[in-house]
Motif scaffolding. Structure first.
Motif, PDB file in Angstrom:
ATOM      1  N   PHE A 190       0.838  -1.196   0.000  1.00 14.11           N
ATOM      2  CA  PHE A 190       0.000   0.000   0.000  1.00 14.11           C
ATOM      3  C   PHE A 190       0.873   1.245   0.000  1.00 14.11           C
ATOM      4  N   ARG A 191       0.480   2.222  -0.779  1.00 16.25           N
ATOM      5  CA  ARG A 191       1.007   3.574  -0.658  1.00 16.25           C
ATOM      6  C   ARG A 191      -0.162   4.513  -0.399  1.00 16.25           C
ATOM      7  N   VAL A 192       0.009   5.376   0.592  1.00 18.01           N
ATOM      8  CA  VAL A 192      -1.043   6.332   0.920  1.00 18.01           C
ATOM      9  C   VAL A 192      -0.479   7.735   0.718  1.00 18.01           C
ATOM     10  N   TYR A 193      -1.132   8.478  -0.149  1.00 19.46           N
ATOM     11  CA  TYR A 193      -0.709   9.817  -0.545  1.00 19.46           C
ATOM     12  C   TYR A 193      -1.670  10.847   0.043  1.00 19.46           C
ATOM     13  N   ASN A 194      -1.282  12.105  -0.039  1.00 17.42           N
ATOM     14  CA  ASN A 194      -2.180  13.172   0.416  1.00 17.42           C
ATOM     15  C   ASN A 194      -3.425  13.274  -0.457  1.00 17.42           C
ATOM     16  N   ASP A 195      -3.347  12.742  -1.684  1.00 14.16           N
ATOM     17  CA  ASP A 195      -4.497  12.817  -2.600  1.00 14.16           C
ATOM     18  C   ASP A 195      -4.979  11.435  -3.036  1.00 14.16           C
ATOM     19  N   GLY A 196      -4.644  10.396  -2.263  1.00 18.89           N
ATOM     20  CA  GLY A 196      -5.190   9.108  -2.666  1.00 18.89           C
ATOM     21  C   GLY A 196      -4.427   7.910  -2.128  1.00 18.89           C
ATOM     22  N   VAL A 197      -4.794   6.758  -2.653  1.00 17.87           N
ATOM     23  CA  VAL A 197      -4.263   5.462  -2.212  1.00 17.87           C
ATOM     24  C   VAL A 197      -3.914   4.638  -3.442  1.00 17.87           C
ATOM     25  N   ALA A 198      -2.812   3.903  -3.364  1.00 18.26           N
ATOM     26  CA  ALA A 198      -2.452   2.951  -4.409  1.00 18.26           C
ATOM     27  C   ALA A 198      -2.030   1.650  -3.736  1.00 18.26           C
ATOM     28  N   PHE A 199      -2.381   0.532  -4.347  1.00 19.65           N
ATOM     29  CA  PHE A 199      -1.934  -0.758  -3.823  1.00 19.65           C
ATOM     30  C   PHE A 199      -1.722  -1.727  -4.974  1.00 19.65           C
ATOM     31  N   ARG A 200      -0.869  -2.721  -4.714  1.00 16.26           N
ATOM     32  CA  ARG A 200      -0.642  -3.760  -5.710  1.00 16.26           C
ATOM     33  C   ARG A 200      -0.299  -5.075  -5.018  1.00 16.26           C
ATOM     34  N   TYR A 201      -0.437  -6.154  -5.774  1.00 18.94           N
ATOM     35  CA  TYR A 201      -0.112  -7.496  -5.301  1.00 18.94           C
ATOM     36  C   TYR A 201       1.267  -7.895  -5.817  1.00 18.94           C
ATOM     37  N   GLU A 202       2.006  -8.655  -4.988  1.00 20.58           N
ATOM     38  CA  GLU A 202       3.323  -9.136  -5.383  1.00 20.58           C
ATOM     39  C   GLU A 202       3.476 -10.613  -5.035  1.00 20.58           C
ATOM     40  N   PHE A 203       3.883 -11.404  -6.019  1.00 20.42           N
ATOM     41  CA  PHE A 203       4.322 -12.774  -5.767  1.00 20.42           C
ATOM     42  C   PHE A 203       5.846 -12.752  -5.690  1.00 20.42           C
ATOM     43  N   THR A 204       6.392 -13.117  -4.550  1.00 21.77           N
ATOM     44  CA  THR A 204       7.818 -12.930  -4.311  1.00 21.77           C
ATOM     45  C   THR A 204       8.657 -14.179  -4.557  1.00 21.77           C
ATOM     46  N   ASP A 205       8.001 -15.350  -4.647  1.00 23.35           N
ATOM     47  CA  ASP A 205       8.800 -16.551  -4.918  1.00 23.35           C
ATOM     48  C   ASP A 205       9.229 -16.568  -6.376  1.00 23.35           C
ATOM     49  N   LYS A 206      10.176 -17.436  -6.711  1.00 26.74           N
ATOM     50  CA  LYS A 206      10.769 -17.459  -8.043  1.00 26.74           C
ATOM     51  C   LYS A 206      10.407 -18.741  -8.773  1.00 26.74           C
ATOM     52  N   THR A 207      10.101 -18.594 -10.085  1.00 27.21           N
ATOM     53  CA  THR A 207       9.845 -19.752 -10.942  1.00 27.21           C
ATOM     54  C   THR A 207      10.489 -19.513 -12.296  1.00 27.21           C
ATOM     55  N   ASN A 208      10.891 -20.581 -12.933  1.00 31.14           N
ATOM     56  CA  ASN A 208      11.376 -20.493 -14.312  1.00 31.14           C
ATOM     57  C   ASN A 208      10.257 -20.764 -15.302  1.00 31.14           C
ATOM     58  N   SER A 209       9.247 -21.488 -14.867  1.00 29.39           N
ATOM     59  CA  SER A 209       8.110 -21.802 -15.722  1.00 29.39           C
ATOM     60  C   SER A 209       7.030 -20.739 -15.566  1.00 29.39           C
ATOM     61  N   LEU A 210       6.158 -20.635 -16.551  1.00 28.19           N
ATOM     62  CA  LEU A 210       5.103 -19.632 -16.537  1.00 28.19           C
ATOM     63  C   LEU A 210       3.989 -20.007 -15.569  1.00 28.19           C
TER      64      LEU A 210
END
Length: 636
Positions: free
Chosen positions: A126-146
């Motif tokens: 999450f990022r919270v700004y004076n004029d709004g909010v932004a968020f995103r999802y992250e997968f942190t593990d690693k794969t070589n396959s799709l």
């Protein structure tokens, strides 16, 4: 007694089983609360509070979060395992085009860490700004396959009496933003394109929802309230006939685009740069060749005008007279005749000191207009862009894209990257809505994604809706990026316009675009009275600062923009009746100013000009005709 003790223990246990984390904006006006079951696996929710004067009010009730891969679910099976310290994000950056030159990416960021029932990790940032909010999802593990990211459970929940202005989703984003207080329409799919504007629960708080920083490893999303009219679920682009893929295929680690919510008073929404704030910084080493500007354009008045060398030359001559640096040669230039071919037209423009832009079909959707296959592959692009550089063309307009799927996102980005190698600027038409690329690839000058003046050429619909539509776009579509509406037309195309001449003139200030395409006939501009004609010759298309002075979607707007030492004002009456627009000069410094006002005359095809001395704190009333407007220039 034992029964009471048991109840107390269960109550205390229930309190501590819910984990709630907070993150505040730098000015502490916006608060995000993220909750999850702390003892078992369950759903993650977030809600947003806004400090209205002295107390926080809830502007987004508990809203579910989550994301799904084909191999793993991260929705109602999440367990909270930790969070980062809140850290400040503080970057200053410059934009070549847009509503403000100098921008600040200032907010507080916190990462919340979860695992699903298979012990696979998911971060929500999450990022919270004076004029709004932004968020995103992250997968942190690693794969070589799709892996295949196929869906989200992200849903924005609103109280039932929320006002909203949403555009029914279509691939081209060319539609209206009708008002609704229920969320129910005749739209059977109940799908809505970004951006989506809400006025929350009778509070003086507005929220504009969109997304930003899409990469080649993302698809674009939309909103759906099919299940509940007050619950807007993030939905990925549907597969299409030539691209069957659902969602995104990628290796890990991976992150989603930023989901953005611009929040505050209406001026906070209009003036926000949140979309570019969260987008990747400029990727181009050199940018001094990127020059926004005004463009003469022959298509609107002459549908097949670019087939005719003499018509193309007329619009080059118009650019000379009006001091506009560019002319656009539109579709069918590959079959140009009647005195010359494409190279002749480019050379004629060069001889007059005018730079040429050229149209291309993306080759992915409607294939009939030509040329339609010169941008589709890296090899073809390299050959075509090298040729354009050789003959002296400065920009391309690429049209008729085909959806919001991952392959289209990659295609947009590939065009921007490849064009930059040859110092070619880009305009996307028949395209997805802006999602922050103008910061990352500043050779992107503008994007259509709007029901603009071109539609006077297609259907009679815009004639009666234009005024209210024009007074809605500054609060919706134009907030998220440059908008190629093709404004300022005085004569008629296939279907008439009934906005006043002063209303049309004002569009140039009210609407922002790195390329502003002037679409009318040469005689329409040449025959203007001196003051509006001089205004069109000199008004800039890029701005140091933007302020909303007054407005309400569909009813009115007064915009003030600054370039150097001059300020430009534009006002629109969105109503079918007379309206007085009040300019409050409280935003000025203490100097004395001269205001040159060009407004509606005695009828909708005439102008009145007034010069007034003004200072900070003054209020000037401008009487506007039905569907009227004004422009003004402020000088010390």
């Amino acid at each position: 007694m034992k029964c009471i003790s048991l109840i107390v223990c269960l109550f205390i246990s229930s309190i501590f089983s819910i984990n709630a984390q907070e993150i505040l904006s730098p000015n502490k006006k916006i608060k995000v609360i993220v909750t999850a079951d702390n003892t078992s696996f369950g759903q993650v929710y977030f809600k947003i509070l806004y400090k209205n004067k002295t107390e926080y009010v809830e502007v987004l009730p508990n809203s579910p979060m989550g994301i799904t891969r084909e191999d793993q679910q991260f929705t109602d099976n999440l367990k909270f395992i930790g969070e980062s310290q809140s850290k400040e994000v503080n970057q200053k950056y410059e934009m070549i085009s847009g509503k403000r030159k100098l921008c600040t990416n200032l907010g507080n960021e916190k990462t919340f860490q979860y695992v699903n029932s298979n012990n696979k990790p998911l971060n929500i940032v999450f990022r919270v700004y004076n004029d709004g909010v932004a968020f995103r999802y992250e997968f942190t593990d690693k794969t070589n396959s799709l892996v295949n990211v196929i869906d989200e459970t992200t849903t924005y929940v609103f109280p039932s009496n929320t006002n909203r202005w949403l555009q029914e989703f279509i691939d081209s984003y060319e539609g209206f933003f009708p008002f609704s207080d229920s969320g129910k329409t005749d739209n059977k799919k109940q799908e809505w394109g970004f951006p989506a504007l809400f006025k929350v629960n009778n509070n003086p708080v507005w929220m504009l929802i969109s997304e930003a920083n899409i990469t080649a490893n993302n698809c674009a999303a939309r909103l759906s309230n099919l299940k509940n009219p007050n619950e807007y679920k993030v939905t990925y682009a549907s597969p299409r006939d030539s691209f069957k893929q659902v969602g995104v295929k990628t290796t890990l680690p991976w992150n989603s685009q930023w989901h953005t919510l611009i929040i505050g008073e209406l001026a906070d929404v209009v003036e926000s740069t949140l979309i570019t704030d969260v987008s990747e910084p400029n990727q181009l080493k050199e940018t001094n060749w990127i020059k926004p500007g005004a463009v003469s354009w022959n298509y609107w008045a002459n549908n097949h005008g670019s087939k005719d060398y003499k018509k193309v030359a007329e619009y080059t001559d118009l650019a000379v007279v009006m001091k506009w640096p560019y002319t656009l040669i539109d579709w069918e230039w590959d079959v140009m005749s009647n005195g010359g071919n494409l190279v002749d037209a480019v050379n004629y423009a060069k001889s007059k000191g005018i730079k040429t832009l050229m149209w291309y079909n993306s080759g992915t959707s409607w294939l009939e207009p030509t040329p339609n296959d010169r941008m589709l592959t890296a090899e073809k692009r390299a050959k075509e862009l090298a040729w354009l550089k050789e003959i002296g063309v400065y920009g391309i307009k690429v049209d008729f894209f085909n959806g919001d799927q991952q392959d289209m996102m990659k295609y947009y980005i590939d065009i921007l990257k490849d064009a930059a190698k040859y110092q070619i600027m880009v305009n996307f038409h028949g395209a997805t809505a802006p999602r922050g690329w103008a910061r990352t690839y500043p050779n992107l000058m503008t994007t259509e994604a709007v029901y603009g003046a071109e539609w006077y050429n297609n259907k009679p619909t815009l004639t009666n809706k234009a005024a209210a539509h024009n007074a809605t776009l500054p609060f919706t579509r134009n907030v998220i990026g440059s908008m190629d509406y093709t404004p300022v037309t005085f004569s008629n195309s296939q279907h008439p316009h009934i906005t006043s001449y002063a209303h049309e003139l004002a569009l140039l200030v009210v609407f922002e675009s790195g390329f502003q395409h002037f679409a009318d006939r040469p005689e329409a501009y040449n025959n203007l009275p001196k003051e509006p004609k001089e205004f069109l010759k000199n008004v800039p298309v890029t701005w140091d600062e933007t302020k909303l002075l007054d407005g309400y979607p569909g009813e009115k707007v007064i915009m003030a923009r600054k370039k150097g030492n001059q300020r430009y004002l534009g006002g629109l009456n969105g109503k079918d009746e007379k309206q007085t627009l009040k300019i409050d000069f409280g935003f000025l410094d203490k100097a004395d100013y001269k205001l040159k006002l060009i407004k509606d005359g005695v009828n909708d095809k005439s102008f009145a000009v007034e010069v007034i001395k003004v200072k900070r704190g003054d209020v000037v009333n401008v009487e506007c005709l039905p569907r009227g407007g004004f422009v003004a220039v402020l000088e010390k």
